[in-house]
Design a protein around this motif. Structure first.
Motif, PDB file in Angstrom:
ATOM      1  N   GLY A 241       0.837  -1.197   0.000  1.00  0.00           N
ATOM      2  CA  GLY A 241       0.000   0.000   0.000  1.00  0.00           C
ATOM      3  C   GLY A 241       0.874   1.250   0.000  1.00  0.00           C
ATOM      4  O   GLY A 241       0.590   2.228  -0.685  1.00  0.00           O
ATOM      5  N   ARG A 244       2.183   2.279  -3.303  1.00  0.00           N
ATOM      6  CA  ARG A 244       1.093   2.667  -4.207  1.00  0.00           C
ATOM      7  C   ARG A 244       0.693   1.556  -5.172  1.00  0.00           C
ATOM      8  O   ARG A 244       0.326   1.819  -6.315  1.00  0.00           O
ATOM      9  N   MET A 245       0.783   0.312  -4.673  1.00  0.00           N
ATOM     10  CA  MET A 245       0.210  -0.781  -5.444  1.00  0.00           C
ATOM     11  C   MET A 245      -1.224  -0.936  -4.941  1.00  0.00           C
ATOM     12  O   MET A 245      -1.437  -1.047  -3.736  1.00  0.00           O
ATOM     13  N   PRO A 246      -2.211  -0.937  -5.847  1.00  0.00           N
ATOM     14  CA  PRO A 246      -3.603  -0.946  -5.374  1.00  0.00           C
ATOM     15  C   PRO A 246      -3.936  -2.187  -4.549  1.00  0.00           C
ATOM     16  O   PRO A 246      -3.565  -3.296  -4.924  1.00  0.00           O
ATOM     17  N   PRO A 247      -4.580  -1.995  -3.399  1.00  0.00           N
ATOM     18  CA  PRO A 247      -5.008  -3.141  -2.591  1.00  0.00           C
ATOM     19  C   PRO A 247      -6.213  -3.795  -3.276  1.00  0.00           C
ATOM     20  O   PRO A 247      -7.285  -3.201  -3.345  1.00  0.00           O
ATOM     21  N   LEU A 248      -6.038  -4.994  -3.803  1.00  0.00           N
ATOM     22  CA  LEU A 248      -7.106  -5.589  -4.610  1.00  0.00           C
ATOM     23  C   LEU A 248      -7.607  -6.890  -4.002  1.00  0.00           C
ATOM     24  O   LEU A 248      -6.870  -7.605  -3.330  1.00  0.00           O
ATOM     25  N   ALA A 249      -8.875  -7.189  -4.291  1.00  0.00           N
ATOM     26  CA  ALA A 249      -9.476  -8.436  -3.813  1.00  0.00           C
ATOM     27  C   ALA A 249      -8.909  -9.611  -4.603  1.00  0.00           C
ATOM     28  O   ALA A 249      -8.221  -9.429  -5.604  1.00  0.00           O
TER      29      ALA A 249
END
Lengths: 307, 400
Positions: A241, A244-249
């Protein structure tokens, strides 16, 4: 699962849409066991940006001399890919060691279940058996739905071109690899920050590294299972996070949109059923109307109907 | 009551204003086709879809839904008393979808490849489904309109001298079309309703694939259902809205006997839509986002508020029996659905990396307004040429 159940009951109410929602989606194309990927080790990256230069050169994008890429002043602000670059390296503060910043290369992640492939109106995107997600300029109509769909916000578009604007993203150097070469960025990387190999193998290497140096790495292989897994994966000493790596499901990127599509269209059964129903309704109401009209016209037949 | 071309002056001060708005839009449109989309829009790699997709396409399709809802009522259910609204609604849909197709043509980067989806298929893509359905439906709408052309011109084809030799063949073609169409029209009418049901809902499926990039207040698996219900809900209000404006503009008596009854049907439909919308908020527990009261939550509250207000207004007999009341209530539904589409496609789209919040540029707004102005002008022209609007027989004779 509550969500899905709710959807099903709801959709069944309108258009019998639930009929085929279990059908597997077409983008489930068989992937090769030997499909490849790249493991990015942010601990090993020194931010030399040679990969940026190599990428531009390999893809015939305008690039200045390699020496100019040593300029670290570009790190002062966070950068994204644009029409002239398919990959960029960003610098972040290192929480473990303030003197040693972290560098993170970003590019297309080449998802295992890509949203762009699922979304593209003309099927211009393809997930190759070897793992690469590639774009076919000959099909693209420039609608930019791939950009709406991509969970990593990767594809870029030529906004200032009126004729033949391009969608651009990393193509995993398929041309180079078809000729037996490594991807340009991997080839030039001086520090083994980019490891190219079979995806399966890379997951094993990543797990080993994380386990062996548990003080240097956090216990998270980014891309191993995000959006159903990606060909490019990351290990790092910092929380993703913060990088800046998107927190993804973890569910595949196309999500339930394909099930809905296939539910509504299950072998054209729901549309055809609706058509038939409306046809019957039209016929019945027409007959009733005609009967009423006949009776109203003083027709004394006195048969059934009329009331 | 029979349909007949409206006899009225075409040019009025209002029409002049519309022409100016249309010309202004055309200037920006020209720039877009010469210098690319970036030259007139605020779109970028972060926000690939903006006003043109959100309003011109998504809201345009919804607001043209009166075409299929009134065809279902008038033709499929044979409710004779509503026949007079079918033609105006058909015209709205025909022009509306033409405008939608044009908006797509404008927004896609390679407009000259707009035919690609016809031969390059992707059955997994919601956009593909919407595209194909809209193309077929647009064709169906033009076929449905043909009887108005034959009705107007059979036996009356009278081209100027140079082309006079074409009079007979054209007349023959029209007569032939007329005889064929009267037998087969039911096929197209039902097809129109089915196609509309399909693409109105698939339009809702479009944004589902944006996943976590879409704000949870709007990102729901029942989006297709919500889109279909809201399209059905806005169909009749749009018909009422236009009928009242047309009556006013052409100095005719509003068709209150039909419009009031139509108004009475709207609340139940809005009620069902709102029930699903509220149910969705509770089941997915998204009310916490409403209580944040930031700009996003206010957009949601406004959208819901408009629909609730319309729901209660349409319940009242007093409102549905007065032209002004009907006009206000209908406007609220239209505004509510318009705002819903803007919210779904623009406001809700909040990707992870989002440095600048998108707001449409002057160019985008100009093109959208210009297209709407052109649409109104085209509507005015068509009702003055073709038998679209119905009136009492004696009024028509008096006017001639």
């Amino acid at each position: 699962m509550k969500r899905r159940d709710f959807f099903k009951t709801a959709a069944a109410g309108v258009s019998i849409a639930a009929l085929g929602s279990g059908k597997a989606a077409g983008s489930d194309k068989k992937l090769s066991e030997d499909r490849v990927g790249v493991l990015v080790d942010t601990n090993a990256c020194v931010g030399c940006r040679h990969c940026e230069w190599a990428c531009k050169t390999a893809h015939q994008l305008p690039a200045s001399d390699l020496e100019n890429f040593n300029d670290s002043s570009v790190f002062s602000e966070y950068r994204r890919m644009d029409a002239g670059s398919l990959t960029v390296v960003n610098e972040f503060e290192n929480e473990e060691n303030k003197l040693l910043p972290v560098h993170v290369k970003i590019q297309c992640m080449h998802c295992e279940r890509p949203a762009c492939v699922s979304a593209c109106i003309v099927g211009a995107f393809e997930k190759r058996e070897d793992g690469a997600v590639v774009w076919d300029s000959g099909k693209c109509i420039g609608c930019r739905y791939c950009m709406v769909a991509c969970p990593f916000q990767i594809p870029t578009y030529d906004y200032d071109k009126a004729i033949q604007p391009m969608i651009r993203k990393c193509d995993f150097c398929v041309e180079r690899r078809d000729n037996g070469m490594l991807p340009a960025c991997v080839d030039i990387c001086p520090n083994e920050a980019l490891i190219f190999g079979k995806r399966e193998e890379l997951v094993r290497i990543a797990r080993q590294k994380v386990k062996r140096k548990s003080d240097a790495y956090i216990n998270h292989i980014y891309g191993e299972s995000e959006v159903g897994g990606t060909s490019w994966m990351y290990i790092s000493g910092n929380d993703f996070g913060k990088l800046r790596m998107p927190p993804l499901a973890l569910n595949p990127a196309p999500g339930i949109s394909e099930s809905i599509q296939h539910g509504i269209f299950a072998y054209f059964v729901p549309p055809v059923t609706l058509y038939a129903l409306l046809g019957v309704m039209m016929w019945v109401t027409k007959r009733r109307k005609d009967e009423i009209n006949n009776n109203g016209n003083g027709n004394q037949d006195g048969k059934e109907g009329g009331k | 009551m029979i349909p007949a071309p409206v006899k009225h002056k075409f040019l009025t001060p209002g029409v002049f204003v519309l022409i100016i708005i249309a010309l202004n839009g055309l200037v920006f449109l020209a720039l877009r086709f010469i210098f690319g989309i970036g030259s007139v829009t605020n779109l970028d790699d972060v926000t690939p879809w903006g006003l043109w997709i959100g309003v011109d396409v998504a809201a345009g399709v919804a607001l043209a839904a009166g075409g299929f809802t009134s065809a279902a009522l008038g033709h499929v259910m044979h409710r004779e008393e509503y026949k007079i609204i079918v033609r105006p609604a058909l015209l709205t849909a025909m022009l509306g979808y033409t405008f939608v197709a044009f908006a797509v043509f404008t927004d896609i980067g390679r407009f000259y490849y707009i035919w690609h989806p016809l031969i390059m298929w992707n059955g997994n893509s919601a956009l593909f489904e919407v595209g194909i359905c809209v193309m077929i439906y647009l064709t169906v709408l033009y076929i449905e309109f043909l009887p108005l052309v034959t009705e107007r011109f059979v036996g009356r084809v009278n081209l100027p001298d140079t082309f006079a030799f074409l009079n007979r063949p054209i007349d023959k073609t029209l007569r032939y079309l007329d005889s064929r169409l009267s037998i087969t029209m039911f096929i197209f009418i039902i097809a129109g309703v089915v196609l509309s049901t399909l693409h109105q809902s698939s339009l809702g499926t479009l944004m589902i694939i944006a996943g976590q990039k879409m704000h949870p207040l709007w990102q729901t698996p029942i989006l297709p259902l919500l889109f279909l219900l809201s399209a059905i809900a806005v169909g009749f209000p749009m018909v009422i809205f236009e009928s009242l404006i047309a009556s006013r503009s052409f100095k005719m008596k509003p068709e209150m006997h039909v419009l009031s009854r139509l108004g009475g049907m709207i609340s139940p439909i809005i009620g069902i839509y709102l029930a699903f919308k509220i149910g969705d908020v509770f089941i997915r527990e998204t009310f916490k986002y409403i209580l944040v009261f930031d700009s996003t939550s206010w957009m949601f509250i406004s959208e819901m508020g408009l629909m609730f207000a319309a729901f209660f207004l349409f319940l009242s007999r007093k409102i549905t029996n007065s032209p002004l009341g009907l006009f206000i209530a209908s406007s609220l539904v239209i505004a509510g659905v318009l705002l819903n589409r803007i919210n779904n496609f623009i406001v809700a789209y909040q990707p992870y990396y989002n440095p600048v919040r998108y707001f449409p540029s002057v160019g985008e707004i100009s093109v959208t307004l210009g297209c709407i102005a052109l649409l109104v002008l085209a509507y005015r022209a068509v009702v003055m040429i073709f038998p679209v609007i119905s009136r009492e027989k004696r009024d028509i004779i008096k006017n001639i």
